[in-house]
Scaffold this active site. Structure first.
Site, short mmCIF file in Angstrom:
data_model
loop_
_atom_site.label_atom_id
_atom_site.label_comp_id
_atom_site.label_asym_id
_atom_site.label_seq_id
_atom_site.Cartn_x
_atom_site.Cartn_y
_atom_site.Cartn_z
N LYS A 98 0.86 -1.44 -0.58
CA LYS A 98 -0.06 -0.21 -0.15
C LYS A 98 0.72 1.31 0.22
O LYS A 98 0.24 2.25 -0.48
CB LYS A 98 -0.93 0.17 0.84
CG LYS A 98 -2.32 -1.03 0.99
CD LYS A 98 -3.18 -0.71 2.35
CE LYS A 98 -4.25 -1.92 1.86
NZ LYS A 98 -4.19 -3.26 1.85
N GLU A 120 -10.84 6.88 2.94
CA GLU A 120 -11.98 5.39 3.46
C GLU A 120 -10.99 4.02 3.86
O GLU A 120 -10.58 3.79 2.94
CB GLU A 120 -12.93 5.61 2.27
CG GLU A 120 -13.30 4.60 1.71
CD GLU A 120 -12.60 4.08 0.96
OE1 GLU A 120 -11.91 2.87 0.46
OE2 GLU A 120 -12.12 5.16 0.05
N SER A 389 2.19 -9.84 -0.20
CA SER A 389 1.86 -8.31 -0.48
C SER A 389 2.48 -7.86 0.75
O SER A 389 2.19 -6.85 0.82
CB SER A 389 0.18 -7.91 -0.57
OG SER A 389 -0.59 -9.72 0.14
C1 LIG Z 1 -4.85 -4.20 1.12
C2 LIG Z 1 -3.99 -5.54 1.05
C3 LIG Z 1 -4.49 -6.79 -0.19
C4 LIG Z 1 -5.60 -6.39 -1.30
O1 LIG Z 1 -5.66 -5.10 -1.60
P1 LIG Z 1 -5.06 -4.62 -3.51
O2 LIG Z 1 -5.43 -3.54 -3.47
O3 LIG Z 1 -5.90 -5.99 -3.97
O4 LIG Z 1 -3.84 -5.53 -3.22
C5 LIG Z 1 -3.08 -7.34 0.16
N1 LIG Z 1 -2.65 -7.54 0.81
C6 LIG Z 1 -2.38 -6.69 1.57
C7 LIG Z 1 -1.28 -7.40 3.02
C8 LIG Z 1 -3.00 -5.83 1.51
O5 LIG Z 1 -3.08 -5.08 3.18
#
Ligand SMILES: *Cc1c(COP(=O)(O)O)cnc(C)c1O
Length: 421
Positions: A98, A120, A389
């Site tokens: 993010k 949001e 992620s």
């Molecule tokens: C917010 C989040 C996601 C999901 O969001 P995408 O927009 O689909 O990437 C995935 N993994 C983590 C660790 C997140 O914080």
């Protein structure tokens, strides 16, 4: 070590913001001029080579970029098939990919000369990331959050406020994410001259899906170079979890034209697709095309177009819509979609923690499940990369409860007693 200069991999929509039949911009008239201005500012920025350089320099000195590519020898041995690699987005500032998006939008806000950002947030991760960026760039910041989410996710609320953001609990409707989105839009309609709405994923009206993908494409750009440096070829399969689609869009964008690279998106299977308690819009075919929240995509909705309640153990995947580029690539067969259940996610998480000493976020662990499911049936000459992620530290409350950890329960009781007296 990255040897050649990184470049963005734009995944461009057409002039009106469509990917095939999906995307576009369906917004109240009052927002039209702001969105037009934003499209202009974004176009001008991405045509200026110094902007991408400023972006990569900013992340290199603030958010651990380039993030490493980690080879997992133990997991590879465990499954006895393809080599398993991780792209380590968990090592970013605030613990997830993010950061890429919010820092990029923050640089654009500065370029436009605006002084305030709003966002949001559901679980609070995007809210914390936005508040962090605002603190760093000296911008005023307001975060809208459903009142029930404020209560459930208090640790993130605490940090947002410490970072100087104003957190507004939204008490309308179901007191969750969709009500927070409406309040945020209302704020924007009244404040657009000095305020930018930091959309957190590849959703919403044009240009947000395209802009978020542009910033997240740093993930795939680095990965491509890192993988070539190590293996002197391209990976065979990439796996990423898909909530709104931002981490997947960033990982996949650099490989879209390489037909030898199979792209796999993993959605939240919750308690199983058959149970109705999940957030899989594409895998399993439960989603249908509709227009809501400013754009056209595949939503989980009923026959009247009312959004269904979604469910996942991973708050970041618990969303009714999906990035329009994914609705398109699913339709065209370029990205395969699979789902992983809560139970499978917990098992993959425990295995990864024990064998490799890394703690993936619950969201990321969805991608691990499907990679693990498929790795054994691939030959040892093949390689797969999983996008980690985010980091799982934030999930301790949920994971410890799901694993029914007695020590954790005792700890929570002791804390409660301390404050109860
Ligand atoms: C917010 C989040 C996601 C999901 O969001 P995408 O927009 O689909 O990437 C995935 N993994 C983590 C660790 C997140 O914080």
């Amino acid at each position: 070590m990255i040897t050649s200069p990184l470049k963005p991999y734009p995944w461009k929509a057409d002039r009106d913001g469509y990917y095939g039949e999906f995307g576009g911009s369906y917004t109240p008239e009052v927002l039209h001029s702001t969105l037009t201005q934003l499209r202009g500012a974004f176009d001008e920025a991405r045509n200026d080579p110094s902007f991408w350089k400023l972006y990569t320099d900013t992340l290199a000195t603030y958010s651990c970029r380039p993030t490493p590519l980690t080879y997992c020898a133990n997991l590879t041995r465990h499954f006895g098939g393809a080599k398993i690699y991780l792209k380590r987005e968990d090592l970013n500032q605030t613990g997830a990919h993010k950061a890429n998006n919010v820092m990029g939008q923050g640089l654009l806000v500065r370029r436009m000369g605006k002084t305030r950002v709003i966002a949001e947030t559901g679980a609070g991760q995007h809210g914390v990331a936005t508040a962090t960026m605002a603190a760093r760039f000296g911008l005023r910041c307001t975060i809208y959050m459903g009142a029930d989410d404020v209560a459930r996710q208090y640790p993130n609320v605490f940090w947002m406020r410490q970072l100087g953001a104003e957190v507004i609990p939204v008490t309308e409707g179901t007191r969750t994410l969709k009500d927070a989105m409406n309040s945020c839009m209302r704020d924007w309609a009244e404040t657009m001259t000095d305020t930018h709405y930091v959309v957190g994923t590849t959703c919403g009206p044009h240009p947000f899906p395209e802009m978020v993908t542009y910033f997240q494409s740093i993930i795939g750009s680095e990965l491509r170079q890192q993988f070539l440096d190590v293996e002197d070829r391209l990976p065979d399969r990439l796996y990423a979890c898909v909530g709104g689609g931002s981490n997947a869009s960033g990982m996949f964008s650099a490989f879209l034209e390489d037909e030898s690279v199979e792209l796999v998106g993993v959605e939240a299977g919750g308690q199983g697709i058959g149970s109705g308690r999940h957030a899989s819009r594409l895998a399993g075919g439960a989603g249908t095309t509709g227009v809501a929240q400013g754009y056209k995509t595949v939503f989980l909705q009923d026959d009247e177009g009312l959004m269904k309640d979604t469910y996942s153990v991973a708050a970041g995947l618990d969303y009714t819509g999906v990035g329009p580029m994914f609705a398109d690539l699913y339709t065209r067969g370029r990205v395969r979609f699979e789902s992983a259940t809560d139970q499978e996610v917990l098992e993959a998480l425990q295995l990864t923690i024990r064998t490799e000493g890394v703690i993936p976020a619950l969201e990321s662990a969805h991608a691990f499940v499907v990679a693990f499911r498929e790795a054994a049936s691939l030959s040892s000459e093949k390689s797969v990369v999983i996008n980690q992620s985010g980091r799982g530290d934030k999930d301790i409350f949920i994971i410890a409860e799901a694993l029914d950890d007695q020590g954790w329960r005792d700890y929570i009781c002791r804390q409660a007693r301390k404050y109860g007296e």
